[in-house]
Design a protein around this motif. Structure first.
Motif, PDB file in Angstrom:
ATOM      1  N   GLY A 161      25.727  -0.615 -23.907  1.00 30.79           N
ATOM      2  CA  GLY A 161      26.007  -1.420 -22.729  1.00 30.79           C
ATOM      3  C   GLY A 161      26.699  -0.653 -21.631  1.00 30.79           C
ATOM      4  N   SER A 188      26.544  -6.360 -29.584  1.00 27.67           N
ATOM      5  CA  SER A 188      26.025  -7.083 -28.415  1.00 27.67           C
ATOM      6  C   SER A 188      26.644  -8.466 -28.316  1.00 27.67           C
ATOM      7  CB  SER A 188      24.499  -7.193 -28.504  1.00 27.67           C
ATOM      8  OG  SER A 188      23.905  -5.920 -28.621  1.00 27.67           O
ATOM      9  N   MET A 197      22.407  -6.617 -23.306  1.00 31.16           N
ATOM     10  CA  MET A 197      22.515  -5.849 -24.548  1.00 31.16           C
ATOM     11  C   MET A 197      21.751  -6.519 -25.675  1.00 31.16           C
ATOM     12  SD  MET A 197      26.480  -4.540 -24.677  1.00 31.16           S
ATOM     13  CE  MET A 197      26.259  -3.825 -26.321  1.00 31.16           C
ATOM     14  N   ASN A 204      19.144  -4.490 -28.209  1.00 28.58           N
ATOM     15  CA  ASN A 204      19.504  -4.258 -29.612  1.00 28.58           C
ATOM     16  C   ASN A 204      18.852  -5.347 -30.464  1.00 28.58           C
ATOM     17  OD1 ASN A 204      21.253  -1.959 -29.334  1.00 28.58           O
ATOM     18  ND2 ASN A 204      22.735  -3.324 -28.367  1.00 28.58           N
TER      19      ASN A 204
END
Length: 491
Positions: free
Chosen positions: A348, A381, A425, A429
């Motif tokens: 991030g 995340s 994010m 992910n």
């Protein structure tokens, strides 16, 4: 008597075949029809891949299509063939190889369509030309999963199965994967003609690839006004980007022989692959790879070695060793740039001069406690979104080591001028990857003629960043028995 040819239908018209590779001539292949697969049935099908061909939603109901994609019925307009190539396997020259169990039907809508597991060819060597249900399901699911993850890859349209017996370590059943790619040409195709001193064929193939897939390398060469050197550099760069994606997502290919390397920088030939569970940079996913040549952390180095083999094959065309070496030098900076970019996005953060050190320390932390790779990034995340990092901390045995890392990570967030939004994010992910134990569960069910597991996995893996609460169990820690799954080159 041969069955009548069937047609693959678009919305209104039959699929139009181009068959550019066939026009290269029989120095490059053997014309060959697939061998019939008795009493086939559908195992898995991808509507996403079908859309690439413009096929209707009900494409699997087309008359004769099941038979055609199992090798039992010719498809109108195709010119089936098995191509010849050579290559290095596990670092050793293996000589002539070729499509030992794959038949290229032809090209339609800009996609080559190939049947893998479709019977003996002149290049089968000691093999039987067949693929088994187990490996076919794995390739089908992983091809589509990798595409959804944004990794350059070949695609898979469907799997058809049969009760026909196939002997591997045990008696298994046969299957055929229909797979798609703009081209299935490999490094090994060029090694084949170079090793035999067939300069005309080498040039013909190189010109074919440049003209059809890298035209800018001829119209605007950037290395010494040399189209072949410029093209080699483009292949180097595409390969580096592909491997950077592998390392970022935690994917182990398992058998990076030069004959398994795409000239277009696509992940291909899914055999003994794996996604990392517990983070171990030295993980070897291929049970056959006893020396660890293709361990996870060796993949960038091996890709570079394979590119050197390709450059050696192309040297008669480039005719300037210094230019070939210059083209190869593009690998390290291209790989580093894209890997750093991908890993910073997973964290991030915007890429800065000191984020490389943070990435290194993050991976060292994961390695120390063998933390689950996918779960760590997903929890991180969510933690950024909720500002509750305790679920991430719970993954670590050494809480103090995590706290030290967390302090450093927080400083990066505070000091960064560009921080990714937390919800972004979650789109970088994945929650779901094709873990070996998930694939094995779908395979076990399919062997009982229950294909719902294949369908469910495909649906989840096609949208790996979504939450899919009804499939939460697929995103959890792997069971203890998962670490004992052994995947080899046998398929």
């Amino acid at each position: 008597m041969n069955a009548p040819a069937t047609s693959l239908q678009l919305v209104k018209t039959p699929l139009v075949w181009n068959n550019r590779f066939h026009r290269l001539g029989e120095r490059f292949f053997t014309p060959l029809a697939p061998q019939p697969l008795p009493k086939p049935y559908w195992v898995g099908k991808s509507q996403s891949a079908a859309a690439l061909l413009g096929l209707n939603d009900g494409w699997t109901d087309l008359p004769g299509l099941l038979q055609a994609l199992s090798g039992n019925q010719p498809i109108s307009g195709t010119q089936p063939l098995a191509s010849v190539y050579s290559g290095h396997q596990f670092g050793n020259w293996a000589g002539q190889l070729g499509d030992g169990r794959a038949i290229l039907l032809g090209e339609a809508q800009g996609w080559e369509i190939q049947l893998k597991g479709s019977g003996l060819t002149p290049y089968s060597r000691m093999g039987d030309g067949r693929a088994v249900l187990r490996s076919s399901i794995r390739e089908f699911l992983c091809s589509e999963a990798m595409h959804a993850l944004g990794v350059p890859t070949t695609r898979a349209l469907c799997v058809t199965g049969s009760d026909a017996p196939v002997l591997r370590e045990t008696l298994e059943t046969a299957a055929v994967v229909t797979r798609l790619a703009p081209s299935f040409i490999r490094f090994g195709h060029f090694e084949h003609f170079a090793s035999r001193g067939q300069a005309t064929e080498l040039k013909t193939l190189a010109d074919f690839v440049i003209d059809n897939f890298y035209p800018a390398c001829r119209s605007q060469p950037t290395l010494g006004d040399n189209a072949y050197a410029t093209w080699l550099q483009a292949v180097v760069e595409r390969t580096a980007v592909m491997v950077a994606h592998w390392q970022a997502v935690g994917f182990c290919h398992g058998v990076m022989n030069t004959d398994n390397m795409s000239i277009l920088g696509l992940t291909m030939d899914y055999g003994p692959f794996a996604f990392l569970d517990a983070f171990d940079p030295g993980h070897i996913c291929n049970h056959t790879d006893r020396g660890g040549r293709y361990a996870f952390d060796q993949q960038p180095q091996v890709a570079n070695w394979n590119l050197f083999a390709l450059a050696s094959a192309l040297l008669p065309l480039i005719q300037d060793q210094a230019l070939a070496e210059q083209a190869l030098k593009a690998f390290d900076p291209t790989y580093a740039q894209h890997y750093q970019q991908l890993m910073c996005a997973k964290l991030g953060l915007a890429q800065t001069a000191d984020t490389a050190s943070l990435i290194k320390s993050t991976l060292a932390l994961l390695r120390q406690d063998r933390v689950d790779y996918t779960i760590f990034w997903r929890r991180l995340s969510h933690a950024r979104l909720s500002q509750n990092f305790e679920p991430v901390r719970d993954l670590f045995i050494s809480r103090s080591a995590f706290d030290d890392w967390m302090l450093r990570y927080s400083e990066h967030i505070a000091q960064s001028a560009q921080v990714l939004e937390a919800d972004l994010m979650l789109k970088l992910n994945p929650k779901f990857v094709l873990r070996n134990y998930l694939a094995q569960g779908a395979i076990d069910a399919a062997q009982r003629k229950d294909f719902t597991g294949v369908s469910s996995l495909l649906n989840v893996l096609s949208c790996p960043y979504d939450e899919h609460p009804e499939f939460e169990q697929m995103a959890g820690f792997p069971p203890d028995w998962a670490s004992h799954i052994e995947i080899s080159c046998s398929s």
